[in-house]
Each structure stands twice: as structure tokens, then as C-alpha cells.
Design an enzyme around this catalytic site. Sequence first.
Site, PDB file in Angstrom:
ATOM      1  N   ASN A 137      -2.335   0.333   6.689  1.00 15.74           N
ATOM      2  CA  ASN A 137      -1.753  -1.209   7.422  1.00 15.74           C
ATOM      3  C   ASN A 137      -0.831  -1.826   6.439  1.00 15.74           C
ATOM      4  O   ASN A 137      -0.732  -3.062   6.282  1.00 15.74           O
ATOM      5  CB  ASN A 137      -2.964  -2.148   7.695  1.00 15.74           C
ATOM      6  CG  ASN A 137      -3.966  -2.384   6.760  1.00 15.74           C
ATOM      7  OD1 ASN A 137      -3.813  -1.883   5.494  1.00 15.74           O
ATOM      8  ND2 ASN A 137      -4.840  -2.983   7.172  1.00 15.74           N
ATOM      9  N   HIS A 191      -2.231  -5.326   1.523  1.00 15.63           N
ATOM     10  CA  HIS A 191      -3.267  -5.963   1.193  1.00 15.63           C
ATOM     11  C   HIS A 191      -3.450  -7.578   0.865  1.00 15.63           C
ATOM     12  O   HIS A 191      -2.299  -7.854   0.300  1.00 15.63           O
ATOM     13  CB  HIS A 191      -4.237  -5.188  -0.288  1.00 15.63           C
ATOM     14  CG  HIS A 191      -5.347  -6.019  -0.674  1.00 15.63           C
ATOM     15  ND1 HIS A 191      -6.661  -5.919  -0.077  1.00 15.63           N
ATOM     16  CD2 HIS A 191      -5.351  -6.967  -1.482  1.00 15.63           C
ATOM     17  CE1 HIS A 191      -7.565  -6.854  -0.504  1.00 15.63           C
ATOM     18  NE2 HIS A 191      -6.956  -7.422  -1.489  1.00 15.63           N
ATOM     19  N   TYR A 227     -12.118  -1.628  -3.828  1.00 17.97           N
ATOM     20  CA  TYR A 227     -12.542  -1.797  -2.479  1.00 17.97           C
ATOM     21  C   TYR A 227     -14.295  -1.720  -2.712  1.00 17.97           C
ATOM     22  O   TYR A 227     -14.849  -1.251  -1.471  1.00 17.97           O
ATOM     23  CB  TYR A 227     -12.118  -0.779  -1.754  1.00 17.97           C
ATOM     24  CG  TYR A 227     -10.657  -1.260  -1.235  1.00 17.97           C
ATOM     25  CD1 TYR A 227     -10.856  -2.550  -0.483  1.00 17.97           C
ATOM     26  CD2 TYR A 227      -9.540  -0.540  -1.427  1.00 17.97           C
ATOM     27  CE1 TYR A 227      -9.334  -2.734  -0.001  1.00 17.97           C
ATOM     28  CE2 TYR A 227      -8.262  -1.084  -0.962  1.00 17.97           C
ATOM     29  CZ  TYR A 227      -8.285  -2.167  -0.249  1.00 17.97           C
ATOM     30  OH  TYR A 227      -7.091  -2.458   0.155  1.00 17.97           O
ATOM     31  N   LYS A 282       0.772  -1.257  -0.011  1.00 15.60           N
ATOM     32  CA  LYS A 282       0.133   0.141  -0.068  1.00 15.60           C
ATOM     33  C   LYS A 282       0.797   1.422  -0.072  1.00 15.60           C
ATOM     34  O   LYS A 282       2.009   1.321   0.266  1.00 15.60           O
ATOM     35  CB  LYS A 282      -0.888   0.086   1.137  1.00 15.60           C
ATOM     36  CG  LYS A 282      -2.169  -1.342   0.915  1.00 15.60           C
ATOM     37  CD  LYS A 282      -3.065  -1.327   2.307  1.00 15.60           C
ATOM     38  CE  LYS A 282      -4.149  -2.248   2.115  1.00 15.60           C
ATOM     39  NZ  LYS A 282      -5.015  -2.032   3.266  1.00 15.60           N
ATOM     40  N   GLU A 316      -9.219 -10.442  -8.187  1.00 12.39           N
ATOM     41  CA  GLU A 316      -8.369  -9.369  -7.737  1.00 12.39           C
ATOM     42  C   GLU A 316      -6.834  -9.339  -8.339  1.00 12.39           C
ATOM     43  O   GLU A 316      -6.453  -8.529  -9.051  1.00 12.39           O
ATOM     44  CB  GLU A 316      -8.115  -9.246  -6.224  1.00 12.39           C
ATOM     45  CG  GLU A 316      -9.297  -8.892  -5.460  1.00 12.39           C
ATOM     46  CD  GLU A 316      -8.883  -8.826  -4.018  1.00 12.39           C
ATOM     47  OE1 GLU A 316      -9.845  -8.377  -3.318  1.00 12.39           O
ATOM     48  OE2 GLU A 316      -7.766  -9.167  -3.395  1.00 12.39           O
TER      49      GLU A 316
END
Length: 139
Positions: A114, A117, A51, A11, A128
Site C-alpha cells: 500500500n 507507511h 512492525y 515502501k 518511529e
Amino acid sequence: MAVERTLAILKPDCVRKNLQGEVLARIQKAGFKVLGMRQLRLTQQTAGAFYAVHKGRPFYDELVGFMSSGPCVPIALERENAVGEFRNLIGATDPKEAADGTIRKLFADSKGENIVHGSDSVENGKIEVGFFFSGAELV
Ligand code: UDP
Ligand code: MG
């Protein structure tokens, strides 16, 4: 146990902290094979589409803003039981709840930012991976 594919995304916080190599090394040491990898910056629209399952949740707008805030690194991974094993490697969504030694526990600042993913099911892993890579880009 079956060979599966899962999608990782390093990320924007991971890229900003220059932790791409550190995190990728942990992924590789855990036995994942890299089938595809690239760096790109998501637009708000593409982050929102990725998302879409979370649309309407209180954190959705912040998540879309964060994921489009800078470059990220989608990585298509393959391994036996890849989806579950990758979730084990990264730890719980909130680093405060993540097990010791997991990537999120080690490197993440917050539940939102965080670091990485991971797909949540075999079916979503396929979807995905296809969101970021064409068949010819998976080698
Ligand atoms: N997220 C957040 N607040 C929450 C839940 C999720 O900011 O309360 C963000 C966080 O970046 C998370 C992403 O939305 O990784 C997707 O949420 P999900 O529940 O799917 O967590 P994950 O599968 O990434 O562990
Ligand atoms: Mg999820």
C-alpha cells in the site's frame, strides 16, 4: 494545534514503481516539512522490529517479507497535526476503502502493498522517527 513529527516510509512497492518523486511531491504540497530522508533496505530482522506491534497477526510474516523485499525511503516529517493530517493524506490501509484522492487510493495495489507507511499516534511518531534517524540527522 501542536507541531508534530510523523514518520513516513515510501515502501518497496513505491520504489519499484518509481513513484518516490510523485508521492513526495504530494506530501510536500500538503504542507509537510522534510526533516530527514534516506534510502535503505530493511533486513527481515529490522522490518520485524519496526512492525513488532503486529507480531502474531496473520499478515505479519508477509508484511516483514514485503518490507524487506527491496529498498524503501523513510522520511521524517513535521507539520501542525502531522500524524492525523498524514493519515488523511494517505487514506485507509486498504486502497479499496481509501478515500478518493488519497495516496493509497491513487497508487496502491492491495492492503499489503500500500505504497506508504504513516505513524498512528504522536507518541509512535516520535518513536518511529527515532528508529531511522538520529537527532543530528533531523534538520
Ligand atoms: N497489513 C496487511 N494486511 C492487513 C493489515 C495490514 O498486509 O490486514 C499491512 C499493510 O502493509 C499495513 C501494515 O501491515 O500498512 C501495517 O498495518 P496497520 O494496521 O498498522 O495499517 P496502517 O497503519 O499502515 O494503515
Ligand atoms: Mg499502522
